[in-house]
Design a protein around this motif. Structure first.
Motif, PDB file in Angstrom:
ATOM      1  N   LEU B  29       0.840  -1.202   0.000  1.00 20.67           N
ATOM      2  CA  LEU B  29       0.000   0.000   0.000  1.00 20.67           C
ATOM      3  C   LEU B  29       0.874   1.250   0.000  1.00 20.67           C
ATOM      4  N   ASN B  32       2.166   2.040  -3.235  1.00 24.09           N
ATOM      5  CA  ASN B  32       1.098   2.222  -4.216  1.00 24.09           C
ATOM      6  C   ASN B  32       1.042   1.079  -5.237  1.00 24.09           C
ATOM      7  N   LEU B  33       1.322  -0.143  -4.771  1.00 24.91           N
ATOM      8  CA  LEU B  33       1.321  -1.305  -5.662  1.00 24.91           C
ATOM      9  C   LEU B  33       0.003  -2.070  -5.630  1.00 24.91           C
ATOM     10  N   ALA B  34      -0.672  -2.082  -4.510  1.00 24.01           N
ATOM     11  CA  ALA B  34      -1.921  -2.821  -4.370  1.00 24.01           C
ATOM     12  C   ALA B  34      -2.636  -2.322  -3.128  1.00 24.01           C
ATOM     13  N   VAL B  35      -3.940  -2.533  -3.093  1.00 25.23           N
ATOM     14  CA  VAL B  35      -4.749  -2.177  -1.918  1.00 25.23           C
ATOM     15  C   VAL B  35      -5.378  -3.464  -1.401  1.00 25.23           C
ATOM     16  N   HIS B  37      -6.320  -5.652   2.225  1.00 22.69           N
ATOM     17  CA  HIS B  37      -6.469  -5.575   3.684  1.00 22.69           C
ATOM     18  C   HIS B  37      -6.932  -6.919   4.262  1.00 22.69           C
ATOM     19  N   ASN B  72      -8.606  -9.619   1.125  1.00 22.55           N
ATOM     20  CA  ASN B  72      -8.987  -9.314  -0.247  1.00 22.55           C
ATOM     21  C   ASN B  72      -8.648  -7.864  -0.586  1.00 22.55           C
ATOM     22  N   GLY B  73      -8.733  -7.570  -1.884  1.00 20.75           N
ATOM     23  CA  GLY B  73      -8.381  -6.234  -2.323  1.00 20.75           C
ATOM     24  C   GLY B  73      -8.240  -6.167  -3.821  1.00 20.75           C
ATOM     25  N   VAL B  74      -7.519  -5.129  -4.269  1.00 16.22           N
ATOM     26  CA  VAL B  74      -7.409  -4.891  -5.710  1.00 16.22           C
ATOM     27  C   VAL B  74      -5.945  -4.719  -6.108  1.00 16.22           C
ATOM     28  N   GLY B  77      -6.158  -3.641 -11.204  1.00 17.13           N
ATOM     29  CA  GLY B  77      -7.546  -3.696 -11.660  1.00 17.13           C
ATOM     30  C   GLY B  77      -8.266  -4.991 -11.384  1.00 17.13           C
ATOM     31  N   LYS B  78      -7.552  -5.983 -10.848  1.00 18.59           N
ATOM     32  CA  LYS B  78      -8.159  -7.296 -10.606  1.00 18.59           C
ATOM     33  C   LYS B  78      -8.526  -7.466  -9.135  1.00 18.59           C
ATOM     34  N   TYR B  79      -9.585  -8.190  -8.904  1.00 17.15           N
ATOM     35  CA  TYR B  79      -9.966  -8.553  -7.550  1.00 17.15           C
ATOM     36  C   TYR B  79      -9.085  -9.701  -7.065  1.00 17.15           C
TER      37      TYR B  79
END
Ligand SMILES: [Mg+2]
Ligand SMILES: [Mg+2]
Lengths: 182, 182
Positions: B29, B32-35, B37, B72-74, B77-79
């Protein structure tokens, strides 16, 4: 009664917005349309008792502030993330209902190609608004630039996608997702 | 000590797999690579006290079984949706570590275009395996067809993407996601 006339044909039967969205998500899952779940309420657990031969009992715990939003999941391959908010106000939606970290989280979701939005219900009139995060963010920034601390109902109507209380599902928000993002 | 020789240059410093993944997600996070949690632990709250002038105290609550997965997260653009599991076993991973509804959930995620996987750690040796859900599902179905109730380490090695304990991030699972899904 001083209750304003309901503007939807379906009354909310005293259910909270959260109840209605949970029911909607169960409907979408059962129809194989989307996989979206409510996140559990975050609690900090301080003390747990382990009685012999029965389930552990949490004896002391505290509510923590959620660091993200209420709901997330996957729809048509896309990451979906949203927050549900109810207000008893009748003319505008107060922005103090959001925490800064929820706004930051939804912004991050958008930056990574996810779909972020909020569902707002005016409880007294059962009016629903589907507000994409990019629209909410303009009102949030207006507030931070010294502007008004709420979104008027007229502004919401301008920036929202149509969302009407239904019977099954109760809150058909995927129609709005389709209209705005697909 | 009877502890087997660590096969990684970084020891786990007594941290749980969950600690390491939380640290990894914070790293991703911050860059800024993925979100992504961790979902809160689901608890059923039975009794809450509201002392005057201080925070509400949960006085009775129970652990509920999670209906989905840990994280889970994004990402791009992918779940993203995954479960983390540790075992003290040394030769195989017991499938009883999964609940049927977790398997069902990960299957649904895949059907809707999301990315589902599990991260398995053999605690005694700090060995990590990144197992895509579609591979896990074959072992799960083998069990349901009367086959073995675990995945051998050799099978894991065959079906997993490379994942080595690191310094920062601790569990660089996005490399494996890239290798398998992008
Ligand atoms: Mg909410
Ligand atoms: Mg786990």
């Amino acid at each position: 009664s001083t209750q304003p006339k309901k503007d939807s044909v379906f009354s909310n039967r005293g259910m909270t917005l959260e109840d209605d969205i949970n029911e909607t998500n169960a409907y979408y899952l059962s129809r194989n349309l989307a996989v979206i779940h409510k996140k559990p309420v975050p609690v900090q657990i301080v003390r747990v008792d382990y009685p012999a031969r029965s389930a552990a009992v949490i004896k002391e715990a505290y509510f923590r502030q959620a660091s993200t939003t209420d709901y997330n999941g996957v729809y048509k391959g896309k990451y979906i993330d949203f927050e549900a908010k109810e207000t008893n106000n009748t003319t505008s939606f107060p922005l103090k209902n959001f925490h800064a970290h929820q706004i930051a989280h939804m912004k991050q979701v958008g930056e990574h190609g996810g779909i972020a939005f909020v569902i707002i219900r005016f409880s007294k009139t059962d009016e629903l608004f589907f507000l994409p995060f990019y629209a909410l963010n303009r009102f949030w920034e207006r507030m931070h630039d010294g502007g008004r601390k709420s979104i008027t109902k007229a502004e919401l109507a301008d920036c929202s996608a149509a969302l009407k209380l239904g019977l099954s599902p109760r809150i058909p928000f995927l129609n709005a997702v389709d209209a705005v993002y697909f």
